[in-house]
Design a protein around this motif. Sequence first.
Motif, PDB file in Angstrom:
ATOM      1  N   TYR A  37       0.834  -1.205   0.000  1.00  0.00           N
ATOM      2  CA  TYR A  37       0.000   0.000   0.000  1.00  0.00           C
ATOM      3  C   TYR A  37       0.864   1.249   0.000  1.00  0.00           C
ATOM      4  CZ  TYR A  37      -3.065   3.729   1.670  1.00  0.00           C
ATOM      5  OH  TYR A  37      -3.744   4.918   1.789  1.00  0.00           O
ATOM      6  N   ASN A  38       0.424   2.239  -0.716  1.00  0.00           N
ATOM      7  CA  ASN A  38       0.901   3.610  -0.506  1.00  0.00           C
ATOM      8  C   ASN A  38      -0.242   4.567  -0.791  1.00  0.00           C
ATOM      9  OD1 ASN A  38       2.295   2.742  -3.410  1.00  0.00           O
ATOM     10  ND2 ASN A  38       1.241   4.710  -3.517  1.00  0.00           N
ATOM     11  N   GLU A  39      -0.167   5.718  -0.203  1.00  0.00           N
ATOM     12  CA  GLU A  39      -1.215   6.721  -0.378  1.00  0.00           C
ATOM     13  C   GLU A  39      -1.379   7.048  -1.861  1.00  0.00           C
ATOM     14  OE1 GLU A  39      -2.036  11.393   0.867  1.00  0.00           O
ATOM     15  OE2 GLU A  39      -0.163  10.379   1.389  1.00  0.00           O
ATOM     16  N   PRO A  40      -2.616   7.032  -2.380  1.00  0.00           N
ATOM     17  CA  PRO A  40      -2.821   7.426  -3.779  1.00  0.00           C
ATOM     18  C   PRO A  40      -2.292   8.836  -4.011  1.00  0.00           C
ATOM     19  CG  PRO A  40      -4.814   6.461  -2.861  1.00  0.00           C
ATOM     20  CD  PRO A  40      -3.878   6.655  -1.714  1.00  0.00           C
ATOM     21  N   TYR A  41      -1.661   9.057  -5.154  1.00  0.00           N
ATOM     22  CA  TYR A  41      -1.029  10.359  -5.385  1.00  0.00           C
ATOM     23  C   TYR A  41      -1.256  10.821  -6.812  1.00  0.00           C
ATOM     24  CZ  TYR A  41       2.673   7.486  -7.493  1.00  0.00           C
ATOM     25  OH  TYR A  41       3.370   6.581  -8.268  1.00  0.00           O
ATOM     26  N   ALA A  42      -1.326  12.157  -6.958  1.00  0.00           N
ATOM     27  CA  ALA A  42      -1.522  12.782  -8.268  1.00  0.00           C
ATOM     28  C   ALA A  42      -0.272  13.499  -8.750  1.00  0.00           C
ATOM     29  CB  ALA A  42      -2.688  13.770  -8.211  1.00  0.00           C
ATOM     30  N   VAL A  43       0.699  13.745  -7.875  1.00  0.00           N
ATOM     31  CA  VAL A  43       1.898  14.521  -8.212  1.00  0.00           C
ATOM     32  C   VAL A  43       3.131  13.685  -7.894  1.00  0.00           C
ATOM     33  CG1 VAL A  43       3.211  16.624  -7.781  1.00  0.00           C
ATOM     34  CG2 VAL A  43       0.703  16.677  -7.690  1.00  0.00           C
ATOM     35  N   THR A  44       4.028  13.590  -8.861  1.00  0.00           N
ATOM     36  CA  THR A  44       5.286  12.869  -8.628  1.00  0.00           C
ATOM     37  C   THR A  44       6.425  13.822  -8.287  1.00  0.00           C
ATOM     38  OG1 THR A  44       5.818  12.955 -11.002  1.00  0.00           O
ATOM     39  CG2 THR A  44       4.617  11.022 -10.198  1.00  0.00           C
ATOM     40  N   LYS A  45       6.432  15.014  -8.904  1.00  0.00           N
ATOM     41  CA  LYS A  45       7.562  15.930  -8.710  1.00  0.00           C
ATOM     42  C   LYS A  45       7.115  17.358  -8.990  1.00  0.00           C
ATOM     43  CE  LYS A  45      10.776  15.885 -11.851  1.00  0.00           C
ATOM     44  NZ  LYS A  45      11.933  15.479 -12.696  1.00  0.00           N
ATOM     45  N   VAL A  46       7.716  18.306  -8.254  1.00  0.00           N
ATOM     46  CA  VAL A  46       7.438  19.723  -8.461  1.00  0.00           C
ATOM     47  C   VAL A  46       8.757  20.444  -8.702  1.00  0.00           C
ATOM     48  CG1 VAL A  46       6.593  21.865  -7.406  1.00  0.00           C
ATOM     49  CG2 VAL A  46       5.343  19.714  -7.058  1.00  0.00           C
ATOM     50  N   GLU A  47       8.802  21.265  -9.755  1.00  0.00           N
ATOM     51  CA  GLU A  47       9.977  22.086 -10.062  1.00  0.00           C
ATOM     52  C   GLU A  47       9.627  23.546  -9.786  1.00  0.00           C
ATOM     53  OE1 GLU A  47      11.496  21.424 -13.978  1.00  0.00           O
ATOM     54  OE2 GLU A  47      10.980  19.287 -13.945  1.00  0.00           O
ATOM     55  N   PHE A  48      10.477  24.222  -9.015  1.00  0.00           N
ATOM     56  CA  PHE A  48      10.281  25.633  -8.721  1.00  0.00           C
ATOM     57  C   PHE A  48      10.956  26.487  -9.794  1.00  0.00           C
ATOM     58  CE2 PHE A  48       9.434  23.642  -4.699  1.00  0.00           C
ATOM     59  CZ  PHE A  48       8.448  24.429  -4.141  1.00  0.00           C
ATOM     60  N   PRO A  49      10.556  27.765  -9.882  1.00  0.00           N
ATOM     61  CA  PRO A  49      11.152  28.638 -10.902  1.00  0.00           C
ATOM     62  C   PRO A  49      12.675  28.753 -10.787  1.00  0.00           C
ATOM     63  CG  PRO A  49       9.173  29.654 -10.014  1.00  0.00           C
ATOM     64  CD  PRO A  49       9.451  28.448  -9.168  1.00  0.00           C
ATOM     65  N   ASP A  50      13.234  28.571  -9.584  1.00  0.00           N
ATOM     66  CA  ASP A  50      14.688  28.685  -9.432  1.00  0.00           C
ATOM     67  C   ASP A  50      15.417  27.397  -9.780  1.00  0.00           C
ATOM     68  OD1 ASP A  50      13.991  27.032  -7.349  1.00  0.00           O
ATOM     69  OD2 ASP A  50      14.664  28.381  -5.756  1.00  0.00           O
TER      70      ASP A  50
END
Length: 951
Positions: A501-514
């Motif tokens: 089991y793992n928590e269902p997720y919609a996002v794998t990675k986030v990139e910031f403007p920097d």
Amino acid sequence: MAENSQSRTARRKQKKTKKKPLWKRIVFIILSLIVLIGIGMTALITYWIATAPDLDPEKLQSAYASTLLDQSGEEFAQLGAENRDKVEYEELPEVLIDAVIATEDARFFSHPGIDLRRIGGAVIANFTSGFGSQGASTITQQVVEKSFLTPEKKLSLKVQEAWLALQLERQYSKEQIMEMYLNKIYYGAGAYGVKKASETYFGKEDLSELTLAEAAILAGLPQRPSAYNPFENPDLMHDRMDTVLTLMVRHDKVTEQQAEEARQVDITSLLTEERPESRQYDAFIQKVEQEVSEKLDGADINTDGLTIHTTIDTNAQEYVEFLLTDSEENPIQYPNENFKAGLTVLDTNSGAIRAIGGGRNRDTGQYNYAIQGSMQPGSTAKPLLAYGPAIEYNKISTYHQINDDKPYEIAGSDKVINNVTRSHSGWVTARQALVQSINVAAVKLFEEVGSENAKEFAKNLGMTFPDDQAILTDSIGGGTMQTTPLGLAGAYRAFGNEGIYNEPYAVTKVEFPDGREVDLTPESEAAMSDYTAYMVTDMLKDVVTEGTGTRANVSGLPLAGKTGTTNLPDTGEAADSWFAGYTTNYTIAVWTGEYSEENKRLPISDTGISRDLFRLVMTEISKDVETPDFERPSSVVEVDVERGSNPPALPSSYTPSSQIITELFVKGNEPSSTSEKFDKLDPVTNLSGKYNEEDNSINLTWNYNGNNVNFEVRASVNGGEMQTLSSTEEQSMTISDVESGEYQFQVIAVSNDDSESRSDPATTTVTVGEAEEESLPAVEGLSAEYLGDQGIIDVNWSYNGPPAIFEVSANGQTQTVESQGIEISGAAPGQTYTIQVTPIGQRGNNEGVRGEPASVQVDIPAEDTPENPDDGNENENNENGNDNNGNNGNDGNNGNEGNEGNNGNNGENPNNEENDEEESNAPPQEEEEPSEEVNEPEQPETPEEPSDGEE
């Protein structure tokens, strides 16, 4: 020399006595450390300030747009790039500015960019509750953060934020900063900036028309724009508006009377009837917003210019939205406008969310039934709180016996849990109980495994419990545990993923403007053993093939799933309808229900639509995709078990195949003993029969060494069919009024406990009088027809007599057959054939005895020749043909009558067989899934407790 040496020693001692006291040395050390720390901090702060970004005027004027990428890395949406109208400071009414300042920054017009009083209060709160627990950001600092920095709670960023705020105040006026702030903020419902928000919610482009209540609403929205959306949550927004008005009174922006008048306004009356245009994939994007906000504290995907890698399958998302939107092309026709639905599609292997259906005909920002709120799960809870825990902790098998003997009485209460059918099946297997969704069995399993184990098992699958306690009715989905389609899909997915089991997720990675990247993929962990996952799955496969979930079945897919319904507490009518199921590729959970315009629960019109949605979505996303079956782990063994044995026993060599079933056991827990229930009984001994001339009877006697049996006596006469005469518990029998002939008797011992447990027959023969030959009757209904297109004579007859074979003679050629018909080939044109059929006895006294022959004639038409063309003899041939046909027709009719009689005796009417086959092939009529109920009075723990599994 000695004197000088002594004076030096004395001087050293004197110096020692003049050293500084210890406390002074400690103070000195502390001060030194403070100085060193101060120097270090000054240097560090100087470094942070030196590395702070420049005040770029372009970035101050608008927010960054965030880019969303699908599972393949392709852009599918941009947030914040559109739906924005800029406002000048001169257009801002005083009531709006007062509302914003009172709510966000009371000393905005007096501080230099940072508020030392707020900083002091925040420092104390951060020391007592942890860093980041309370912010001290002014409006100026918020502008800086949204324009140049990330929302992380880091000291370096807060220092840079304060420094840049001071710089911003030096370069821009308060009015300009306020203008920047109100143009940057996201207000929900797709509206960026206060001017667009005013138009979106109130239909007012001119901000000077805003009332006090409307200004308070706009000032309160930025804190939680989705939650406070007045279109969806007017009551929650009213509470927030009240807070804003209270702050305005406290800071002397309005009087208490003015605030109270604004509080009395009905928020829904202020809202425009024109709702925002629907945003494509909005239900999924709502989940992305929620996930980024929770995992990156303070981040705003609508304004922070993020690049967000998501898990969406846009094809699946579009199909889900199509099924939830009314149209003529939609295969689902919803019963009414009050019908609601929400569903989630997950990748079974990873837990990635592939699609979210937030509701029917959704507009942007509307309530998302897939991820918001929670409902009782009905019988979909049974694998989570009864069957799964029982296998995991008690290692029960799918054959495990549960006694469904009567309604379950709740201890300490006069309330009972009943099955929806109000009937009971006695001892049933765990598999039967789950497939039929028997409530009594589920609560008994819950008791067997214990509430603590059940709770821990469900919590490992993402379920939550008020007061951290699972109650009895949770096991049938009518207790305190509630969930969403997203949460239920996440739990069921683990069964299809070998227990991981793992928590269902919609996002794998986030990139910031920097350029900084943050991985948001959750970690996986084993929530259960692989044997639990497989055995639950195997039972749930039967639910969709033969149980309550057949309406959700997809032909050709190895599929497991479970239905569930709940009841309204006041009427007992069905309310929520669920279906959760999975393949090795995808997991889907669907909820449906009905709400009135006043948001009141209504009885659901069609509990089957949840299954229709599941079937259609699973069919669509599985096409052209290989779907392997679930693989049985080495920890599970298949074992043949004798049906009804308790505890389970292996079948003996005498167990009938109909009494053997194959079930699953945790390896090492399979049965080892063999059942003796169907062991073959010993045959009777010393069977003898004697004819008694005085009363014309036959007396049979035998011996048997055993108890608890009865004896079946059978007989045949003159080689005829063996027939049962009677049964007796005695070891003798008299047959009266017998006729002459040869009698063969059989006696079989039969168990009183099980009629299928029988001995081999013992046999004896008795002859009464002289064995006389019986004459055999002639065949009946003899008919013969020439089939010109096949060149054969088709001969048929019927026979009602002792066993016989048939001698068939045709113009001197003889053949013996066992059937009641023959085809004769090679018939010569122009000939007349005489066909004779004679029965010949086969058994007993009739063996070899010939019966009376029967005969029939058939004319074979002559072949046409050039000298005798067809049309030359047309009339004559027609007359002869009519006569012959008439005769043949009569013969055929007689033959049919005979066949009818014979078929009636032998039960072999082919028409009857065809009818039976058609009936058996008719598709089964699926019963509508019933609701779960608890007998009145209603559930003990919660007001909305159902009792029965719907099935």
